[in-house]
Enzyme design. Sequence first.
Site, mmCIF file in Angstrom:
data_model
loop_
_atom_site.group_PDB
_atom_site.id
_atom_site.type_symbol
_atom_site.label_atom_id
_atom_site.label_comp_id
_atom_site.label_asym_id
_atom_site.label_seq_id
_atom_site.Cartn_x
_atom_site.Cartn_y
_atom_site.Cartn_z
ATOM 1 N N LYS A 40 0.871 -1.172 0.000
ATOM 2 C CA LYS A 40 0.000 0.000 0.000
ATOM 3 C C LYS A 40 0.912 1.227 0.000
ATOM 4 C CE LYS A 40 -1.009 2.691 2.671
ATOM 5 N NZ LYS A 40 -0.476 4.065 3.082
ATOM 6 N N THR A 100 5.975 5.994 1.677
ATOM 7 C CA THR A 100 4.963 5.641 2.668
ATOM 8 C C THR A 100 4.354 4.395 2.239
ATOM 9 O OG1 THR A 100 4.283 7.805 3.114
ATOM 10 C CG2 THR A 100 2.848 6.094 3.856
ATOM 11 N N SER A 151 -4.255 13.445 6.657
ATOM 12 C CA SER A 151 -3.783 12.055 6.545
ATOM 13 C C SER A 151 -2.344 11.991 6.991
ATOM 14 C CB SER A 151 -3.920 11.540 5.109
ATOM 15 O OG SER A 151 -3.119 12.311 4.250
#
Lengths: 384, 384
Positions: B169, B180, B384
């Site tokens: 992901k 990330t 986020s």
Amino acid sequence: MSVTAASGFAAAGVVAGLKSSGARDLALVQNRGPLNAAAAVFTTNRCKANPVLWSEQVIQDGVVSAIVLNSGGANCYTGAQGFQTTHATAEAVATELGVSAGDVLVCSTGLIGEQLPLDVLLGGVSSAAAALAPDAGLGAAEAIMTTDTRPKQSEYRSPDGWTVGGMAKGAGMLAPGLATMLVVITTDAVLTSEQLDRALRSATRVTFDRLDSDGCMSTNDTVALLGSGASGVEPDESDFASALTAVCRDLAEQLQADAEGASHDISIEVLNARSEDDAVVVGRAVSRSNLFKAAIFGNDPNWGRVLAAVGTTDAEFDPYGIDVAINGVQVCTAGQPDQPRELVDLTPRKVHVLIDLHAGDETATILTNDLTHDYVHENSAYAS
Amino acid sequence: MSVTAASGFAAAGVVAGLKSSGARDLALVQNRGPLNAAAAVFTTNRCKANPVLWSEQVIQDGVVSAIVLNSGGANCYTGAQGFQTTHATAEAVATELGVSAGDVLVCSTGLIGEQLPLDVLLGGVSSAAAALAPDAGLGAAEAIMTTDTRPKQSEYRSPDGWTVGGMAKGAGMLAPGLATMLVVITTDAVLTSEQLDRALRSATRVTFDRLDSDGCMSTNDTVALLGSGASGVEPDESDFASALTAVCRDLAEQLQADAEGASHDISIEVLNARSEDDAVVVGRAVSRSNLFKAAIFGNDPNWGRVLAAVGTTDAEFDPYGIDVAINGVQVCTAGQPDQPRELVDLTPRKVHVLIDLHAGDETATILTNDLTHDYVHENSAYAS
């Protein structure tokens, strides 16, 4: 309020015809003496434009009679032909003013990789030389604008009888080791080129070098300081350095306030660093985080993105001992949530991020902007 | 096509209730052996999330029985309470599976600076343990998505009878020293943890470490490689390394293709560098130029912005001896304009920038994205 505020200088800003808009695009500043002392600092980018390569030679002896600046083209990555264009421009200025070409600084700004039309430039030099006047600083400041929305000028008048004045352009590619900026500062104080150089380096180090709007370093940055000595006053050197720093800071803040597409002017203040370099490194890392900058655009006090950026540096700190405050609200204490982020008001244009490293007693402030739709638009829709 | 492609593994992806959207948010992957060999690499960010601090300890002995991953919260900068949450999660997995908590890796992703609700997490662990199945890889891949628009999976089946499979992901904060990203790769090849570690480090160095979507490094990145040995086949070590690198490259390209708001996938290939490090440094500098990235968004082959970025590095090269080609059109040769920039077609999503430094014979390619309105929107409108 301009590059002609100090006595002994004349300036002009004319329409040479380099810009399709028909706006002023060529500026000339003449130092009429009696002194012709000068200092300059340039981009630290290794890919330097032709006018920077030229001007680095000119400044070697600390003597400058005039500086000519054009917008409408960077004259960078234009090879030998481009260098000849710069050289011919300096020669033309020298002939017009009766000085040596080796004492003429040249600056250019605009698109990289396109030749400048020499005939248009030379026509502009003639017009500018004819228009030189001791009150035409504003026209010169307008002629160096690219995506700037307004001319940038500043001045300081000492009670001792000397003056510092300046003009600047720059709106994008604003990053350290200068920013995409052309800056001309003049003074009528009586100072040697060595004194000017010392003062200029100490002033730019804490002003222009700490402006980092978008992390992109230009190929053309130049900050020149010309001294005419026309006031006849020898200033206290530290007084002069302070005045020069104030003028540089004022111009740097004007550059920040006019940065392409920005909706927030962000000051990142790093406290209690082990060294000043550490403080600068940490502030710069945050100023280059697109995620942090986009969050500020969205009025989101996302302090996690501040710490994520701090953590990429090799400055001395305990990663779990850092405090962060945004616009006066302490959102993080010792690496843990403190005040609720909802308390932070990010609607004002001015944003203050305070990062306390608890690692020493040095400090530094980096000036940057947010990352906005308008920034993306300006830098995608137009080649520059 | 998934983390359960290799034999000896079971997985599950469930709705724990961490995400307000009600989507799957907790994944569990169990290594059923006979071996429990493992290796992992983590973010090089010094501000590490609690699950990274935990997992760095777990991986020390090269033995891992299971890995649990949650979206909906990064558990970073959440202090001692946050670390206890990670610890309790590992204990719950250990109890469910009858293994040691010290052999359970934990990964989290989401907003920094918010506590995860432990009861919700533990409920999810129970559900996931009950749902573990040798064909549930896709559900696990879905459960680790944040701003990802699709799950990312890859696999390689060796003719020798062993398999490598993986899931990933990551869509923003994609920068080097990993991006990330959370990545779990499994294999049933018979390998020791030392062999896995060697292969993993060599594979990530040239794949995930060269993906730099937005220059922002996360606090939570983890790439874990688990080996069950269930195929009973001892692979040739270099064959395995090649297969693992191919799976990592495939996943990295899927991450690039799904990067937040991107409209172009840009490969920056640096040729003829003095060293591989130099090639990486140069490619990375270009990948971090907002001006270059915005230009590509605007379909503007602005090679001057490429060179302006190259010039900020300390790699070895002659600044006026560099060639640049964009999508096959040589726009700059030896630092001078070559083919007209109008010939470059930037309408395809794939963009290839070739930079020839003429300084040696090493090469590297950095993967990045353009800077778009959608990137700014996604990263300003949502925390986020």
